[in-house]
Design an enzyme around this catalytic site. Structure first.
Site, short mmCIF file in Angstrom:
data_model
loop_
_atom_site.label_atom_id
_atom_site.label_comp_id
_atom_site.label_asym_id
_atom_site.label_seq_id
_atom_site.Cartn_x
_atom_site.Cartn_y
_atom_site.Cartn_z
N GLU A 354 0.84 -1.20 0.00
CA GLU A 354 0.00 0.00 0.00
C GLU A 354 0.87 1.25 0.00
O GLU A 354 0.50 2.27 -0.59
CB GLU A 354 -0.95 0.00 1.20
CG GLU A 354 -2.04 1.07 1.10
CD GLU A 354 -3.12 0.91 2.14
OE1 GLU A 354 -4.20 0.37 1.80
OE2 GLU A 354 -2.90 1.32 3.30
N HIS A 385 6.76 -26.82 3.73
CA HIS A 385 5.92 -27.88 3.19
C HIS A 385 4.85 -27.32 2.26
O HIS A 385 3.86 -28.00 1.97
CB HIS A 385 5.30 -28.67 4.33
CG HIS A 385 6.33 -29.31 5.22
ND1 HIS A 385 6.86 -30.55 4.97
CD2 HIS A 385 6.96 -28.84 6.33
CE1 HIS A 385 7.76 -30.84 5.90
NE2 HIS A 385 7.84 -29.82 6.74
N LYS A 505 -14.07 1.72 -4.08
CA LYS A 505 -15.07 2.17 -3.11
C LYS A 505 -16.18 2.96 -3.81
O LYS A 505 -17.37 2.80 -3.52
CB LYS A 505 -14.42 3.04 -2.04
CG LYS A 505 -13.45 2.34 -1.12
CD LYS A 505 -12.90 3.37 -0.14
CE LYS A 505 -11.85 2.79 0.78
NZ LYS A 505 -11.30 3.82 1.70
#
Length: 541
Positions: A354, A385, A505
């Site tokens: 960000e 793993h 938004k």
């Protein structure tokens, strides 16, 4: 333009030379021990071994020259001076003041910010003490056993990560702290079904008190309290706010005396040191929160005063530049060998991507170099793993930061020896690799040898601490904050805005109206089809 700098072009030429020499060769030479001494640092309780990187002394010197030419010292000083280095929002970025001593000379627009900061810290201490001691009670007169922090982004990731990292310090008698961030109602519903409303406190954490996800969850939690017998006039016993918007807090129904302020010169991803960290103080006590601030302050002092070549945030930042821009490595991995730090990679994703996921320079022109790498990772040894196969033998080279505490926890100390052994072995294997000749000498079947060869020469840093204490954790977080800032300086971008989150938004608002009713907006064909499909499903639900 960063690529116009003299040191940038010198590093390009130097890269053409260095890439011909694998790290294995440097470690096989007589001066390998001196290499480790030369390429290691200690600061604020952290030890950094960066000798397993594709660098020589000349590389480091050129990287430090690039930092100088890019203006790192001047921009660093401007930040500490409270200048408006967040140019696009015309604000200071003065999160370092949040962990400074009361008499520190931090000012914004000519006015000291320290009295207000320490007044909020005093109130946080008092409030945390009252809740943790049982003096603060809910509507039925019972003490608080559970706290729900409602926030998203910087109001969630930082406090959530710190509470997880320091969970070993939490009082088993409570209060327990829970985090709700996603607007997906499942998260809130699953959290609340385990809680007693009469003994639950909500922290609504939003700078503007208008954040969609946060306010949706806050309103739903208010309804939950009311449905379970908490009277409207008793809601103030169950809500506190962390915000800059007093009017919106009052309109929601929270007593303004229960509002803990912070300021617009604190970016969300740098805000855990402020009242946004109230959940931390409630989870582990204010003394631990204060130690967290002290550790960050120690790293601030190191960053502000250490010469560039001995400056841990600067060295780590410039190594990242070296790999992102000169070796074309598009991702980096954070591998904390500590379950307590399992949320640290997610925190770094916001901090780095960000902050530096930008393509425009401070002057509005396109950046002429690649910026923030994709940050990813999980706690070791789990990662071994899952994705370490790719890190060792994949076609893309991924620089890795290993982080590990040296002293085992009280529980099962023998496990810690195994954990450290694996951590050190992974870093060694990445550097050393395994050749076809070694495999042949070991009698491996010839057909398998190509599949078992490890190229090696894959870079990593090793960050060690004695114990995972609040002080060291504060230093670790501040280290990566400053590292991120330094990289933004070199790329000539603003690390303190986040305009890239705005468009989604804006577009979500009319889409929400369309999904909820009969309104229609103009969309591309794909989005229109998705909305239509969702409306059909919602109508049947």
């Amino acid at each position: 333009m960063p690529t116009d700098l003299q040191a940038w072009n010198a590093l390009r030429q130097h890269h053409d030379v260095v890439r011909e020499t694998p790290m294995q060769q440097w470690f096989a030479e007589a001066g390998a021990a001196q290499r480790v001494d030369a390429f290691s640092l200690e600061a604020s309780g952290l030890y950094l071994d960066y000798s397993k990187n594709r660098i020589t002394g000349e590389t480091l010197a050129l990287l430090m020259k690039l930092a100088e030419e890019a203006g790192v010292p001047a921009r660093r000083d401007a930040m500490f001076a409270g200048e408006h280095i967040n140019a696009t929002e015309d604000r200071a970025a003065l999160h370092v003041a949040l962990r400074a001593l009361p008499d520190a000379p931090f000012k914004v627009d000519g006015a000291s910010v320290m009295p207000a900061i320490h007044d909020v810290l005093r109130r946080m201490r008092e409030f945390a003490g009252r809740v943790r001691s049982g003096v603060w009670t809910g509507s039925t007169g019972q003490g608080i056993t559970d706290i729900v922090n409602i926030g998203i982004g910087g109001s969630d990731l930082g406090p959530r990560m710190v509470c997880r990292a320091l969970a070993h310090l939490a009082d088993p008698r409570g209060p327990r702290v829970h985090f709700v961030s996603n607007v997906d109602g499942t998260e809130l519903a699953e959290t609340l079904q385990r809680l007693d409303p009469a003994r639950t406190l909500a922290i609504v954490c939003s700078k503007t008190f208008t954040t969609l996800e946060t306010m949706a969850n806050a309103c739903s939690m208010r309804d939950w309290f009311l449905r379970h017998g908490v009277a409207e006039n008793q809601l103030a016993r169950h809500f506190v706010a962390v915000s800059t918007n007093r009017d919106a807090v009052v309109d929601f129904g929270i007593d303004p005396n229960n509002m803990f302020e912070f300021w617009d010169w604190i970016g969300g991803r740098f805000s855990l040191w402020s009242s946004v960290g109230l959940s931390i103080a409630l989870a582990v006590g204010f003394d631990a929160f204060e130690d967290l601030l002290l550790g960050a302050r120690a790293m601030d002092d190191h960053f502000r005063t250490a010469p560039l070549a001995q400056n841990m945030p600067v060295v780590m930042a410039m190594l990242g530049i070296w790999y992102r821009n000169f070796h074309d490595m598009p991702t980096s991995c954070m591998a904390p060998y500590s379950t307590s730090l399992e949320l640290f990679p997610a925190f770094l994703q916001q901090l780095e991507m960000e902050s530096n996921g930008k393509s425009v320079q401070l002057d509005g022109r396109p950046v002429d170099a690649d910026t923030a790498p994709v940050v990813w990772g999980t706690a070791g040894t789990n990662g071994q793993h899952a994705y370490f196969q790719m890190i060792h033998q994949g076609s893309q080279i991924v620089p890795v930061d290993f982080v590990a505490p040296l002293v085992p926890p009280r529980e099962l100390p023998g496990h810690h020896v195994k954990l450290l052994a694996n951590c050190f072995a992974q870093a060694e294997a990445l550097m050393r690799g395994r050749s076809a000749e070694e495999l042949q000498a070991a009698g491996v079947d010839a057909a398998r040898i190509p599949h078992m060869v490890f190229e090696g020469n894959r870079p990593s840093n090793m960050l060690l601490m004695e114990n995972l204490t609040p002080h060291v954790l504060g230093a670790l977080i501040a280290l990566y904050e400053h590292r991120t800032f330094v990289q933004g300086i070199v790329w000539n971008i603003n690390s303190f805005d986040q305009w890239g989150v705005e468009l989604g938004k804006i577009l979500a608002r009319p889409i929400e109206a369309e999904l909820s009713g009969n309104a229609t907006e103009a969309h591309d064909a794909s989005t229109a089809a998705l909305i239509a499909r969702a409306r059909r499903s919602l109508a049947r639900s």
